[in-house]
Design an enzyme around this catalytic site. Structure first.
Site, PDB file in Angstrom:
ATOM      1  N   CYS A 259      52.550  53.227  61.120  1.00 33.91           N
ATOM      2  CA  CYS A 259      52.464  54.514  61.838  1.00 33.91           C
ATOM      3  C   CYS A 259      51.146  55.147  61.408  1.00 33.91           C
ATOM      4  O   CYS A 259      51.120  56.102  60.643  1.00 33.91           O
ATOM      5  CB  CYS A 259      53.654  55.409  61.519  1.00 33.91           C
ATOM      6  SG  CYS A 259      55.265  54.702  61.928  1.00 33.91           S
ATOM      7  N   ALA A 261      48.246  56.687  62.749  1.00 35.39           N
ATOM      8  CA  ALA A 261      47.496  57.894  63.111  1.00 35.39           C
ATOM      9  C   ALA A 261      47.849  59.050  62.165  1.00 35.39           C
ATOM     10  O   ALA A 261      49.005  59.174  61.754  1.00 35.39           O
ATOM     11  CB  ALA A 261      47.797  58.272  64.554  1.00 35.39           C
ATOM     12  N   PRO A 262      46.850  59.869  61.805  1.00 38.88           N
ATOM     13  CA  PRO A 262      45.466  59.892  62.286  1.00 38.88           C
ATOM     14  C   PRO A 262      44.503  58.971  61.533  1.00 38.88           C
ATOM     15  O   PRO A 262      43.317  58.966  61.811  1.00 38.88           O
ATOM     16  CB  PRO A 262      45.068  61.350  62.085  1.00 38.88           C
ATOM     17  CG  PRO A 262      45.854  61.775  60.892  1.00 38.88           C
ATOM     18  CD  PRO A 262      47.179  61.059  60.985  1.00 38.88           C
ATOM     19  N   GLY A 263      44.987  58.214  60.562  1.00 35.17           N
ATOM     20  CA  GLY A 263      44.152  57.184  59.971  1.00 35.17           C
ATOM     21  C   GLY A 263      43.689  57.400  58.546  1.00 35.17           C
ATOM     22  O   GLY A 263      42.944  56.574  58.017  1.00 35.17           O
ATOM     23  N   ASP A 281      50.222  52.244  66.037  1.00 30.06           N
ATOM     24  CA  ASP A 281      50.766  53.574  66.312  1.00 30.06           C
ATOM     25  C   ASP A 281      51.331  53.591  67.728  1.00 30.06           C
ATOM     26  O   ASP A 281      50.799  52.930  68.630  1.00 30.06           O
ATOM     27  CB  ASP A 281      49.708  54.667  66.165  1.00 30.06           C
ATOM     28  CG  ASP A 281      50.342  56.038  65.945  1.00 30.06           C
ATOM     29  OD1 ASP A 281      50.623  56.368  64.777  1.00 30.06           O
ATOM     30  OD2 ASP A 281      50.591  56.751  66.927  1.00 30.06           O
ATOM     31  N   ASP A 307      55.370  50.511  69.733  1.00 28.18           N
ATOM     32  CA  ASP A 307      56.451  51.179  69.024  1.00 28.18           C
ATOM     33  C   ASP A 307      56.973  50.246  67.932  1.00 28.18           C
ATOM     34  O   ASP A 307      57.639  49.248  68.228  1.00 28.18           O
ATOM     35  CB  ASP A 307      57.564  51.539  70.010  1.00 28.18           C
ATOM     36  CG  ASP A 307      58.694  52.331  69.360  1.00 28.18           C
ATOM     37  OD1 ASP A 307      58.658  52.501  68.116  1.00 28.18           O
ATOM     38  OD2 ASP A 307      59.610  52.763  70.083  1.00 28.18           O
ATOM     39  N   ASP A 329      54.415  55.015  56.760  1.00 27.00           N
ATOM     40  CA  ASP A 329      54.311  56.468  56.604  1.00 27.00           C
ATOM     41  C   ASP A 329      55.090  57.056  57.776  1.00 27.00           C
ATOM     42  O   ASP A 329      54.533  57.345  58.831  1.00 27.00           O
ATOM     43  CB  ASP A 329      52.841  56.886  56.621  1.00 27.00           C
ATOM     44  CG  ASP A 329      52.651  58.367  56.359  1.00 27.00           C
ATOM     45  OD1 ASP A 329      53.617  59.027  55.927  1.00 27.00           O
ATOM     46  OD2 ASP A 329      51.539  58.876  56.609  1.00 27.00           O
ATOM     47  N   CYS A 382      56.150  62.971  54.426  1.00 31.09           N
ATOM     48  CA  CYS A 382      55.699  64.272  53.925  1.00 31.09           C
ATOM     49  C   CYS A 382      56.845  65.266  54.065  1.00 31.09           C
ATOM     50  O   CYS A 382      56.678  66.390  54.522  1.00 31.09           O
ATOM     51  CB  CYS A 382      54.444  64.751  54.655  1.00 31.09           C
ATOM     52  SG  CYS A 382      54.564  64.769  56.461  1.00 31.09           S
TER      53      CYS A 382
END
Length: 442
Positions: A259, A261-263, A281, A307, A329, A382
């Site tokens: 997953c 993005a954003p990198g 992503d 996906d 992540d 997060c």
């Protein structure tokens, strides 16, 4: 553009957020393409982010000031009222300017009738501020600036730390940098910052991390355009440290960032290790941000839009060869980064947590077969909610016989949380984050 129009722009941008149908994720791009002068864009961002951060309390105060709630078609006027209250309570705008310019902004929105309403409400607040604040602060969610459901989640999960979590969420996070060790050492970059007049100190836990004393625009950072440094929170940088045993001092490894993005984590892994990395992503648009990040840093990866939770999509991106390491992540509630994305307080619902936990479980189950025997999967969120973290990993281990918890027991950051490690947001330090390292039996 006059100040009233600046506030009107902020109010319009807050409308979808207040209605629970949008976020502030595209605010920078919208400002860049707007007629707002560059010198005023920071003020607009401060208004938008500030209103979201303090929304539970500002909304309660607004309810005391209005005779009846605003109709949905007048959410922009409701936003102006919140903007006015935020300026009076939390900004250095002179009170008379906060009142007059905010009320006058209603004309820029084509609603001159609201000028008198806003003026009356804000002037009354100035007169009765102490009493009104004391009244609304009897309600804990209002006093702590969090929706009630989230407050209850924090109390259940962290009975000794829930207040500290709320207080950390209500402060803007520090600006933390990640030095590109392919270009220079952290010590060398600290010297460049000192020469540029930017006060900074090394992060306590992240080996490549630097925390600025005062946030600045990235254009002020020496060598940013050349890829010498990136902006990334200290918690997120610990990902590379946890994958070091799997990737360091070995032949070129096959790595999947599932997953991506954003990198930021993709780039950090490539800065640290020689790896054949696939960045996956589900959103092709967000994957473009990964491409831009890698291009600035002079790094290369295979980018794929698919996906990861859907095994039926495997043929579109996976060649069938197992990966030596996988970073997941996972999409999550973001409850550990509310201070950086305060619109989470308005966008998230209690029901989202169960839906996200179900998605995380699907991702784990779909990715595990793609990991080579003896390989490592690092799970990260997060979030600070156990349903997405310790409980998620406990459930996965119970249904996956060849998965073994492999989290180091000598870490000097965070606290043990089941088979993983939980960092809680700290006011002058890192964001909230969870990690669990899993190894597939050989």
């Amino acid at each position: 553009m006059n100040p009233g129009d600046t506030r009107a722009f902020a109010a319009q941008r807050l409308v979808p957020v207040l209605n629970g149908k949008g976020s502030l994720s595209s605010l920078d791009a919208e400002l860049a393409s707007s007629a707002i002068k560059e010198r005023d864009r920071g003020f607009v961002k401060a208004l938008c982010f500030g209103v979201c951060r303090a929304h539970p309390r500002l909304d309660a105060l607004a309810s005391q000031l209005l005779r009846q709630p605003m109709k949905q078609r007048d959410t922009d006027i409701q936003a102006l009222l919140l903007i006015g209250l935020y300026q009076i309570l939390h900004m250095r705008v002179p009170p008379h300017a906060a009142v007059s310019e905010t009320a006058g902004a209603a004309r820029a929105l084509g609603k001159p009738w609201a000028t008198r309403v806003l003026n009356g409400c804000l002037r009354r607040f100035q007169r009765e501020s102490v009493a009104l604040q004391a009244k609304v602060d009897r309600d804990a969610p209002v006093a702590l600036w969090h929706p009630n459901w989230l407050l209850l989640e924090f109390r259940d999960a962290w009975p000794d730390a829930w207040r500290a979590i709320c207080e950390a969420n209500n402060e803007a996070g520090p600006m933390t940098l990640r030095v590109n060790r392919r270009h220079a050492s952290r010590e060398a970059y600290l010297q460049r910052l000192e020469t540029a007049g930017l006060d900074a100190a090394p992060c306590r836990f992240a080996e490549d991390g630097i925390q600025l004393e005062t946030p600045c625009d990235v254009t002020q950072l020496p060598g940013f355009a050349e890829g010498d440094v990136s902006v990334q929170d200290e918690s997120a940088q610990l990902c590379a440290d946890l994958l070091t045993p799997a990737l360091a001092d070995k032949d070129r490894q096959r790595v999947l960032d599932a997953c991506a993005a954003p990198g930021g984590k993709t780039a950090h892994l490539l800065e640290r290790f020689e790896a054949d990395l696939t960045a996956l992503d589900v959103d092709p648009t967000r994957l473009q941000r990964v491409s831009s990040t890698l291009q600035r840093l002079g790094l290369e990866a295979t980018l794929q839009a698919a996906d990861a939770s859907d095994p039926a999509a495997d043929e579109s991106w996976w060649d069938g060869q197992p990966f030596d390491a996988i970073l997941l992540d996972a999409p999550c509630s973001g409850t550990g980064v509310i201070r950086r994305h305060p619109d989470i307080k308005l966008a998230r619902r209690h029901s989202d947590v169960a839906e996200l936990a179900a998605l995380q479980a699907r991702l784990l189950d779909a990715l595990w077969p793609k990991l080579a025997p003896g390989g490592t999967l690092l799970y990260a969120t997060c979030s600070v909610l156990p349903a997405e973290n310790s409980a998620q990993i406990e459930a996965f281990l119970s249904r996956t016989p060849d998965a073994v918890a492999d989290m180091p027991d000598d870490l000097d950051w965070g606290q043990a949380a089941g088979h993983g490690r939980q960092l809680l947001p700290t006011p002058a330090g890192h964001d909230g984050f969870f990690y669990a390292r899993l190894r597939k039996r050989a």
